[in-house]
Design a protein around this motif. Structure first.
Motif, PDB file in Angstrom:
ATOM      1  N   THR A  60       0.839  -1.182   0.000  1.00 31.58           N
ATOM      2  CA  THR A  60       0.000   0.000   0.000  1.00 31.58           C
ATOM      3  C   THR A  60       0.881   1.241   0.000  1.00 31.58           C
ATOM      4  OG1 THR A  60      -1.665  -1.192   1.266  1.00 31.58           O
ATOM      5  CG2 THR A  60      -1.825   1.209   1.270  1.00 31.58           C
ATOM      6  N   PRO A  61       0.617   2.220  -0.897  1.00 35.06           N
ATOM      7  CA  PRO A  61       1.393   3.462  -0.863  1.00 35.06           C
ATOM      8  C   PRO A  61       1.331   4.107   0.521  1.00 35.06           C
ATOM      9  CG  PRO A  61       0.125   3.344  -2.877  1.00 35.06           C
ATOM     10  CD  PRO A  61      -0.333   2.193  -2.008  1.00 35.06           C
ATOM     11  N   GLY A  62       2.468   4.628   0.965  1.00 31.77           N
ATOM     12  CA  GLY A  62       2.579   5.207   2.299  1.00 31.77           C
ATOM     13  C   GLY A  62       3.267   4.285   3.280  1.00 31.77           C
ATOM     14  N   THR A  63       3.595   3.062   2.859  1.00 27.39           N
ATOM     15  CA  THR A  63       4.290   2.107   3.723  1.00 27.39           C
ATOM     16  C   THR A  63       5.717   2.582   3.979  1.00 27.39           C
ATOM     17  OG1 THR A  63       2.971   0.259   2.901  1.00 27.39           O
ATOM     18  CG2 THR A  63       5.102  -0.294   3.880  1.00 27.39           C
ATOM     19  N   ILE A  64       6.147   2.538   5.245  1.00 25.02           N
ATOM     20  CA  ILE A  64       7.515   2.884   5.628  1.00 25.02           C
ATOM     21  C   ILE A  64       8.081   1.706   6.417  1.00 25.02           C
ATOM     22  CG2 ILE A  64       8.992   4.496   6.882  1.00 25.02           C
ATOM     23  CD1 ILE A  64       6.811   6.576   6.640  1.00 25.02           C
ATOM     24  N   LEU A  65       9.336   1.314   6.109  1.00 29.27           N
ATOM     25  CA  LEU A  65       9.938   0.162   6.777  1.00 29.27           C
ATOM     26  C   LEU A  65      11.456   0.247   6.738  1.00 29.27           C
ATOM     27  CD1 LEU A  65      10.945  -1.519   4.108  1.00 29.27           C
ATOM     28  CD2 LEU A  65       8.636  -2.404   4.148  1.00 29.27           C
ATOM     29  N   LEU A  66      12.100  -0.664   7.462  1.00 28.05           N
ATOM     30  CA  LEU A  66      13.548  -0.821   7.407  1.00 28.05           C
ATOM     31  C   LEU A  66      13.831  -2.043   6.554  1.00 28.05           C
ATOM     32  CD1 LEU A  66      16.413  -0.013   8.335  1.00 28.05           C
ATOM     33  CD2 LEU A  66      16.104  -1.549  10.261  1.00 28.05           C
ATOM     34  N   ASP A  67      14.442  -1.828   5.407  1.00 28.76           N
ATOM     35  CA  ASP A  67      14.769  -2.918   4.496  1.00 28.76           C
ATOM     36  C   ASP A  67      16.018  -3.624   5.012  1.00 28.76           C
ATOM     37  OD1 ASP A  67      15.398  -4.636   2.429  1.00 28.76           O
ATOM     38  OD2 ASP A  67      15.702  -3.066   0.929  1.00 28.76           O
ATOM     39  N   LYS A  77      13.042   2.760   3.949  1.00 26.23           N
ATOM     40  CA  LYS A  77      12.399   2.975   2.650  1.00 26.23           C
ATOM     41  C   LYS A  77      10.908   3.249   2.832  1.00 26.23           C
ATOM     42  CE  LYS A  77      15.689   0.262   0.013  1.00 26.23           C
ATOM     43  NZ  LYS A  77      15.895  -0.844  -0.910  1.00 26.23           N
ATOM     44  N   TYR A  78      10.365   3.978   1.870  1.00 22.20           N
ATOM     45  CA  TYR A  78       8.917   4.158   1.828  1.00 22.20           C
ATOM     46  C   TYR A  78       8.439   3.852   0.420  1.00 22.20           C
ATOM     47  CZ  TYR A  78       8.827   8.664  -0.642  1.00 22.20           C
ATOM     48  OH  TYR A  78       8.941   9.653  -1.577  1.00 22.20           O
ATOM     49  N   TYR A  79       7.143   3.536   0.323  1.00 21.15           N
ATOM     50  CA  TYR A  79       6.577   3.113  -0.955  1.00 21.15           C
ATOM     51  C   TYR A  79       5.561   4.137  -1.436  1.00 21.15           C
ATOM     52  CZ  TYR A  79       4.548   0.087  -4.511  1.00 21.15           C
ATOM     53  OH  TYR A  79       4.108  -0.436  -5.699  1.00 21.15           O
ATOM     54  N   TRP A  83       9.661   1.762  -4.492  1.00 20.47           N
ATOM     55  CA  TRP A  83      10.373   1.922  -3.226  1.00 20.47           C
ATOM     56  C   TRP A  83      11.348   3.081  -3.335  1.00 20.47           C
ATOM     57  CZ3 TRP A  83       8.701   0.093   1.078  1.00 20.47           C
ATOM     58  CH2 TRP A  83       7.914  -1.062   1.082  1.00 20.47           C
ATOM     59  N   GLN A  84      11.297   3.989  -2.372  1.00 18.54           N
ATOM     60  CA  GLN A  84      12.184   5.152  -2.300  1.00 18.54           C
ATOM     61  C   GLN A  84      13.056   5.030  -1.054  1.00 18.54           C
ATOM     62  OE1 GLN A  84      12.111   7.771  -4.581  1.00 18.54           O
ATOM     63  NE2 GLN A  84      10.615   6.601  -5.747  1.00 18.54           N
ATOM     64  N   ASP A  85      14.337   5.346  -1.189  1.00 15.97           N
ATOM     65  CA  ASP A  85      15.282   5.281  -0.077  1.00 15.97           C
ATOM     66  C   ASP A  85      15.241   6.589   0.705  1.00 15.97           C
ATOM     67  OD1 ASP A  85      17.412   4.772   1.626  1.00 15.97           O
ATOM     68  OD2 ASP A  85      18.928   5.176   0.099  1.00 15.97           O
ATOM     69  N   LEU A  86      15.019   6.506   2.019  1.00 19.29           N
ATOM     70  CA  LEU A  86      15.053   7.692   2.873  1.00 19.29           C
ATOM     71  C   LEU A  86      16.371   7.816   3.625  1.00 19.29           C
ATOM     72  CD1 LEU A  86      11.458   7.596   4.420  1.00 19.29           C
ATOM     73  CD2 LEU A  86      12.320   9.161   2.695  1.00 19.29           C
TER      74      LEU A  86
END
Length: 177
Positions: A60-67, A77-79, A83-86
């Motif tokens: 789901t767009p808006g997902t944030i996690l530690l890859d 990263k967030y989606y 996937w975009q790297d923060l």
């Protein structure tokens, strides 16, 4: 009977339209009308994002996690369709992963705030079209004695207001343009 229905209706309204504050009864937001979830003003704690050993599909767009698919190159990263790297830099979370217990998890387990159901797949799902989450606020990441990999905070420092993410090795900062 009428009084019981009225009282029950008021209680249900409060339950379904309530704001959740974790850590105290005050939180950090001065205006609570648009807040769904917020945290106590401890100035030294943050949210720990979930670690994943492989990036999930059907996100789901808006997902944030530690890859953590490569623990020595962990990244926040967030989606948003991709996937975009923060983080901007690699973090090493091998020690943190070694200290975790290997309990099996229920793949269908999740907490939903703001709705009774959600099709979004996540451990914590916030569902609202009018309310948002206020993440923990700190004056400086140096106030956090032992940051955990995946920690996220908002730095409220004069001249340096920004989101901060700890990838297990270093803090990365994201400020709007």
């Amino acid at each position: 009977m009428k009084k019981i229905i009225i009282v029950s209706s008021i209680l249900l309204y409060k339950i379904f339209f309530a704001q959740v504050i974790i850590g105290d009864a005050i939180g950090t937001a001065t205006d609570k009308t648009s807040v769904l979830l917020e945290f106590a003003n401890t100035n030294n704690k943050g949210i720990i994002l979930p670690y994943v050993k492989s990036l999930p599909a059907g996100v789901t767009p808006g997902t944030i996690l530690l890859d953590a698919s490569n623990p020595s190159q962990a990244r926040i990263k967030y989606y948003n369709g991709i996937w975009q790297d923060l983080s901007g830099r690699d973090g090493n979370i091998n020690t943190a992963l070694a200290q975790q217990t290997n309990n099996s998890e229920n793949a269908n387990a999740k907490v939903i705030i703001g709705s009774n159901t959600s099709s979004a797949d996540g451990v914590l799902v916030l569902e609202s079209t009018t309310q948002a989450m206020v993440i923990p606020v700190v004056n400086d990441v140096n106030n956090i004695p032992s940051p955990s990999p995946g920690m996220m905070v908002y730095v409220n420092k004069t001249g340096a207001k920004r989101l901060a993410f700890f990838n297990g090795s270093i803090w990365s900062f994201w400020a709007s343009n």
